[in-house]
Design an enzyme around this catalytic site. Sequence first.
Site, PDB file in Angstrom:
ATOM      1  N   GLY A  10       6.894  -9.914 -11.668  1.00  0.00           N
ATOM      2  CA  GLY A  10       7.403  -8.594 -11.361  1.00  0.00           C
ATOM      3  C   GLY A  10       8.896  -8.478 -11.599  1.00  0.00           C
ATOM      4  O   GLY A  10       9.578  -9.464 -11.905  1.00  0.00           O
ATOM      5  N   ALA A  60       3.461  -8.124  -4.123  1.00  0.00           N
ATOM      6  CA  ALA A  60       3.288  -6.951  -3.273  1.00  0.00           C
ATOM      7  C   ALA A  60       2.360  -5.948  -3.929  1.00  0.00           C
ATOM      8  O   ALA A  60       2.216  -5.908  -5.151  1.00  0.00           O
ATOM      9  CB  ALA A  60       4.639  -6.287  -2.985  1.00  0.00           C
ATOM     10  N   ASP A 102      11.924   0.323   2.993  1.00  0.00           N
ATOM     11  CA  ASP A 102      12.366   1.460   3.807  1.00  0.00           C
ATOM     12  C   ASP A 102      11.199   2.357   4.209  1.00  0.00           C
ATOM     13  O   ASP A 102      11.315   3.158   5.137  1.00  0.00           O
ATOM     14  CB  ASP A 102      13.410   2.276   3.043  1.00  0.00           C
ATOM     15  CG  ASP A 102      12.898   2.790   1.696  1.00  0.00           C
ATOM     16  OD1 ASP A 102      12.126   2.057   1.046  1.00  0.00           O
ATOM     17  OD2 ASP A 102      13.282   3.900   1.294  1.00  0.00           O
ATOM     18  N   TYR A 125       0.663   2.685   2.833  1.00  0.00           N
ATOM     19  CA  TYR A 125       1.533   1.682   2.216  1.00  0.00           C
ATOM     20  C   TYR A 125       2.569   1.197   3.221  1.00  0.00           C
ATOM     21  O   TYR A 125       2.771  -0.006   3.385  1.00  0.00           O
ATOM     22  CB  TYR A 125       2.220   2.264   0.985  1.00  0.00           C
ATOM     23  CG  TYR A 125       3.356   1.410   0.468  1.00  0.00           C
ATOM     24  CD1 TYR A 125       3.101   0.218  -0.210  1.00  0.00           C
ATOM     25  CD2 TYR A 125       4.684   1.783   0.668  1.00  0.00           C
ATOM     26  CE1 TYR A 125       4.141  -0.568  -0.672  1.00  0.00           C
ATOM     27  CE2 TYR A 125       5.721   1.006   0.206  1.00  0.00           C
ATOM     28  CZ  TYR A 125       5.456  -0.177  -0.459  1.00  0.00           C
ATOM     29  OH  TYR A 125       6.488  -0.967  -0.906  1.00  0.00           O
TER      30      TYR A 125
END
Length: 282
Positions: A10, A60, A102, A125
């Site tokens: 990634g 992730a 965040d 999520y």
Amino acid sequence: MRIVITGASGQLGKDILETCRKRGHLVTTYGSHSLDITQYEDVIRKIQEKKPDIIINCAAYNAVDQAETDWEKAFSVNGLGPKYLAIAASAVNAILIHYSTDYIFSGTARYPYTLDKCPTPISRYGESKLLGEQMVMRHSTKYFLIRVSWVFGSGNINFVKKVLEWSDNNNQIVVVDDQVSSPTYTQDLARATMDIVNSKQFGLYHITNTGYCSRFEWAKYILNLIGWTGTLNPGKSDDFKTPATRPKFSVLDNFGTKQTIGYDLPHWQDATERFLKEIERI
């Protein structure tokens, strides 16, 4: 040091790998095909084989909208995966580095979120990432839990690349001006990550580039840098019917990071300009 990086293919994983190699560490990388972090026995076996000093989890599930229906997969990758890595790290006395987001916050605050604020996610999520945080803190003995926001780098699709794609194919673009946070460049994040590891001051951190902006302001800055001559218009989140609700104001306060590593990350505008040069768009 012996370091294992998961999710190494990634955008963050690639810059973490490059930073580790430049600093002379012995690195083993795993992509999703070579290590599925949702498989407990596989995680335990491979970590036992490598016996790393540090595990850096860059794996992730980031499909925010898809997570609303595919939530079990999101919870498995973002929640159970970190749990298994935490157990494996503790078994070999390794340090675990895990990244959160965040999006664990509701976005209703008037000021940037400090480390003491209680997470209240508003999407599946966000819930999955909060579960990962809880698992790391519960099962790790030595960990760095790093919250980031609006990550961009050369590896994967991200907001900067989307804006560039839109500008290549359209003369008019609409971008929301009611979502505000701090862009975070993977090169800067990778450097800060390794510096914070050297501090041995384990715990929770917020690490983003300095300053914050709306999606509209970020897009405007990008388009000005590349010399785009089309029309950029502001829009509202409600104009775009997405399955997942995004936080409106999810700026992270980086208090604690400078006190640990001795510096603030560069401003988001500086980071954006360097990224556009990296991918040869300016």
